[in-house]
Design an enzyme around this catalytic site. Structure first.
Site, PDB file in Angstrom:
ATOM      1  N   LYS A 199       0.853  -1.186   0.000  1.00 56.12           N
ATOM      2  CA  LYS A 199       0.000   0.000   0.000  1.00 56.12           C
ATOM      3  C   LYS A 199       0.896   1.245   0.000  1.00 56.12           C
ATOM      4  O   LYS A 199       1.478   1.605   1.019  1.00 56.12           O
ATOM      5  CB  LYS A 199      -0.901   0.023   1.231  1.00 56.12           C
ATOM      6  CG  LYS A 199      -1.825   1.228   1.227  1.00 56.12           C
ATOM      7  CD  LYS A 199      -2.376   1.537   2.601  1.00 56.12           C
ATOM      8  CE  LYS A 199      -3.189   2.816   2.584  1.00 56.12           C
ATOM      9  NZ  LYS A 199      -2.416   3.991   2.176  1.00 56.12           N
ATOM     10  N   ASN A 235       5.120   9.421  12.891  1.00 58.28           N
ATOM     11  CA  ASN A 235       5.121   8.795  14.214  1.00 58.28           C
ATOM     12  C   ASN A 235       3.720   8.409  14.652  1.00 58.28           C
ATOM     13  O   ASN A 235       3.508   7.347  15.240  1.00 58.28           O
ATOM     14  CB  ASN A 235       5.733   9.737  15.246  1.00 58.28           C
ATOM     15  CG  ASN A 235       7.228   9.605  15.239  1.00 58.28           C
ATOM     16  OD1 ASN A 235       7.863   9.923  14.237  1.00 58.28           O
ATOM     17  ND2 ASN A 235       7.788   9.087  16.318  1.00 58.28           N
ATOM     18  N   GLU A 243       9.574   2.678  10.700  1.00 57.32           N
ATOM     19  CA  GLU A 243      10.596   3.721  10.606  1.00 57.32           C
ATOM     20  C   GLU A 243       9.870   5.051  10.565  1.00 57.32           C
ATOM     21  O   GLU A 243       9.002   5.259   9.716  1.00 57.32           O
ATOM     22  CB  GLU A 243      11.429   3.464   9.348  1.00 57.32           C
ATOM     23  CG  GLU A 243      12.818   4.018   9.458  1.00 57.32           C
ATOM     24  CD  GLU A 243      12.998   5.233   8.611  1.00 57.32           C
ATOM     25  OE1 GLU A 243      13.079   6.329   9.215  1.00 57.32           O
ATOM     26  OE2 GLU A 243      13.012   5.108   7.397  1.00 57.32           O
ATOM     27  N   GLU A 254       9.485  17.570  14.493  1.00 55.55           N
ATOM     28  CA  GLU A 254       9.834  17.395  13.084  1.00 55.55           C
ATOM     29  C   GLU A 254       8.923  18.264  12.217  1.00 55.55           C
ATOM     30  O   GLU A 254       7.710  18.289  12.436  1.00 55.55           O
ATOM     31  CB  GLU A 254       9.651  15.926  12.692  1.00 55.55           C
ATOM     32  CG  GLU A 254      10.060  15.634  11.267  1.00 55.55           C
ATOM     33  CD  GLU A 254       9.937  14.158  10.904  1.00 55.55           C
ATOM     34  OE1 GLU A 254       8.878  13.568  11.198  1.00 55.55           O
ATOM     35  OE2 GLU A 254      10.888  13.609  10.332  1.00 55.55           O
TER      36      GLU A 254
HETATM   37  C1  UN1 Z   1      17.561   9.250   2.376  1.00 55.91           C
HETATM   38  O1  UN1 Z   1      17.864  10.106   3.188  1.00 55.91           O
HETATM   39  O2  UN1 Z   1      18.122   9.199   1.266  1.00 55.91           O
HETATM   40  O3  UN1 Z   1      11.450   8.582   4.850  1.00 55.91           O
HETATM   41  C2  UN1 Z   1      16.561   8.215   2.636  1.00 55.91           C
HETATM   42  C3  UN1 Z   1      12.633   8.904   4.771  1.00 55.91           C
HETATM   43  C4  UN1 Z   1      13.666   7.841   4.951  1.00 55.91           C
HETATM   44  C5  UN1 Z   1      14.489   7.658   3.761  1.00 55.91           C
HETATM   45  C6  UN1 Z   1      15.581   8.624   3.669  1.00 55.91           C
HETATM   46  N1  UN1 Z   1      12.998   6.612   5.270  1.00 55.91           N
HETATM   47  O4  UN1 Z   1      12.936  10.043   4.539  1.00 55.91           O
END
Ligand code: UN1
Length: 510
Positions: free
Chosen positions: A192, A247, A267, A402
């Site tokens: 997705k 988040n 992540e 952020e």
């Molecule tokens: C990068 O810095 O080239 O969502 C990759 C993001 C990270 C990937 C960054 N998961 O920005």
């Protein structure tokens, strides 16, 4: 806040070309979504232009995709890992052939400038290539037993049906680094992508189809809202979820996954610092900070959003950062003169502008930028200027939260301990950078940094297929991604206790 306005008479009209048609890909068939909402992908640099459009997926589509993945699993699991990897090899070849075209789609749909889009294409292809190699190394271990004529082995096995949920900011590289290890390890996937970058996701899935991936092994469901994502985490067929995004959603995903007892890697955000020391190569540091803060319009979890500068070089270095930010040309991502593209959509632009307004209100000093440009055609896109604040205090939102936009917060420090304290003063822990020529100081910083990734004399951004990617603290939960960690996440060991004579047990020596 102002919204994009209509064309003025003397301006160039919006370029016209037929939008790509968006579909779902379930059990090897492309079909219209059966959801109520349409998915409309516009060019963020000129939102009069629709780049792709189609009917969104529904709950039923998500369930059908899971059923297809479930049905395809036994066959894919039994396909030897080297043969699974050969499909990836083909995708690598096809992606290289189409690289320029795919990069143009990425620039038009997400808004990053063409050189950045090409860089992202290359990075995703490297990841596919690295994981194709892993098909030949999908290995367990062997260990000596306590007993004679016994052998201890582990073999690696896939998990089953897995969900891959990805954000809009790296709509090519992130799906590549999740889907590739999932497939090589023998899982079947429901993918997705973010609903504002569905076109490139569709193109990636087409490459897998063209490469001969069996039906149902990779399924695509595109739709706005949380309905589809929820099913892809909650359904009992799903054995693992790999998520990258905010988040707020990440916490929800791993909470549900935890309750269900399935694997999850989430992540999430970052508030990444770059420290520039008094002995740093300032040209190198400048290039790294500018790229880290304003590259991809600051829309990356690895972006440099806090700059910590030694007092001896503060005036000089910050002055140069501000000059570079002021000369950053905004415009069409396809134009080679453009230095920074737009925010991805109205919501992100609004987040950027409200973070800027809040920083002003809290008393930070605006050194440059801060505005949404409304002239020369830029009013048709979601542009915001490259922005730098100093006199930022630790309690301010700009230091803590952020933004995910081109907004940099700067502070001055005197000592190494102050720099470390400032750098670690965040709920996040994804990445950081330290610019110095003193190897002792650099290594002390490596020891102290509360992050998943440290860059010495290189920007906070980026990752390479060969090494783990991910963070600590609020930046992520679950296994790291990329490298062997990606394979380990998408597989589990089965331990084999092999007694090939029975002698030890018969003579009761155990
Ligand atoms: C990068 O810095 O080239 O969502 C990759 C993001 C990270 C990937 C960054 N998961 O920005």
């Amino acid at each position: 806040m102002p919204t994009a306005t209509k064309t003025k008479t003397q301006e160039k009209p919006a370029p016209k070309s037929a939008p790509a048609v968006l579909k779902q890909f379930i059990a090897g068939k492309w079909a219209d979504g059966t959801g109520k909402r349409r998915v409309v992908s516009t060019n963020p640099a000129d939102i009069r232009v629709v780049v792709a459009e189609g009917q969104g997926g529904s709950k039923e589509d998500a369930l059908a995709a899971l059923a297809a993945a479930q049905a395809a699993y036994p066959g894919w699991k039994k396909t030897p890992a080297p043969a699974r990897a050969r499909v990836l090899d083909k995708v690598v070849r096809l992606a290289r052939e189409k690289k320029d075209e795919l990069a143009r789609i990425l620039a038009r749909e997400e808004g990053k400038i063409l050189p950045e889009a090409l860089g992202e294409l290359e990075k995703g292809i490297n990841l596919l290539e690295w994981y194709a190699g892993e098909g030949l190394r999908f290995m367990g271990d062997s260990a000596p037993s306590e007993l004679p004529h016994n052998l201890l082995l582990t073999v690696r096995e896939p998990l089953g049906v897995v969900s891959v949920i990805t954000p809009w900011n790296f709509p090519w590289a992130i799906p590549c680094w999740k889907i590739a290890p999932a497939l090589v390890a023998g899982n079947t996937v429901v993918f997705k992508p973010a609903s504002n970058t569905p076109w490139l996701a569709q193109e990636l899935v087409r490459l897998f189809e063209e490469a001969g991936l069996p039906k149902g092994v990779l399924n695509l469901v595109v739709g706005a809202g949380s309905e589809i994502g929820d099913i892809l985490v909650e359904d009992e067929r799903v054995q693992a979820v790999s998520f990258t995004g905010s988040n707020e959603i990440g916490v929800r995903v791993h909470t549900i996954a935890g309750r269900r007892g399935i694997k999850c890697t989430a992540e999430m955000g970052g508030k990444n610092p770059a420290v520039v020391w008094e002995d740093a190569d300032l040209d190198l540091a400048l290039a790294g900070v500018v790229k880290g803060a304003f590259g991809s319009t600051g829309q990356r979890c690895t972006a440099t959003s806090r700059l910590i500068v030694h007092e001896k070089v503060y005036e000089q270095f910050v002055g140069r950062v501000v000059e570079a930010a002021k000369s950053m040309k905004l415009g069409d991502p396809m134009d080679p003169k453009t230095g920074m593209g737009p925010a991805v959509d109205e919501g992100q632009l609004e987040t950027d502008l409200s973070a800027i307004a809040m920083a002003k209100k809290e008393g930070a000093r605006l050194l440059c930028g801060g505005e949404r440009p409304m002239k020369n055609g830029l009013q048709h896109g979601w542009f915001v200027e490259a922005t730098v604040f100093d006199q930022v205090k630790p309690a301010m939102n700009l230091w803590r939260e952020e933004v995910f936009g081109p907004v940099l917060a700067v502070v001055k420090v005197k000592t190494f301990d102050e720099a470390v304290k400032a750098a670690n003063d965040t709920k996040y822990g994804l990445t950081c950078a330290f610019y110095t020529q003193d190897i002792t100081l650099a290594m002390r910083y490596v020891e102290e940094a509360e992050v998943g990734m440290v860059h010495i004399n290189s920007p906070t951004i980026g990752g390479e297929a060969q090494v783990p990617f991910g963070g600590v603290k609020g930046s992520g939960v679950g296994d790291r991604e990329m490298a062997k960690d990606g394979i380990n996440f998408f597989s589990k060991p089965k331990t084999v206790f092999l007694d090939y004579t029975g002698q030890a047990r018969k003579s009761n020596i155990y």
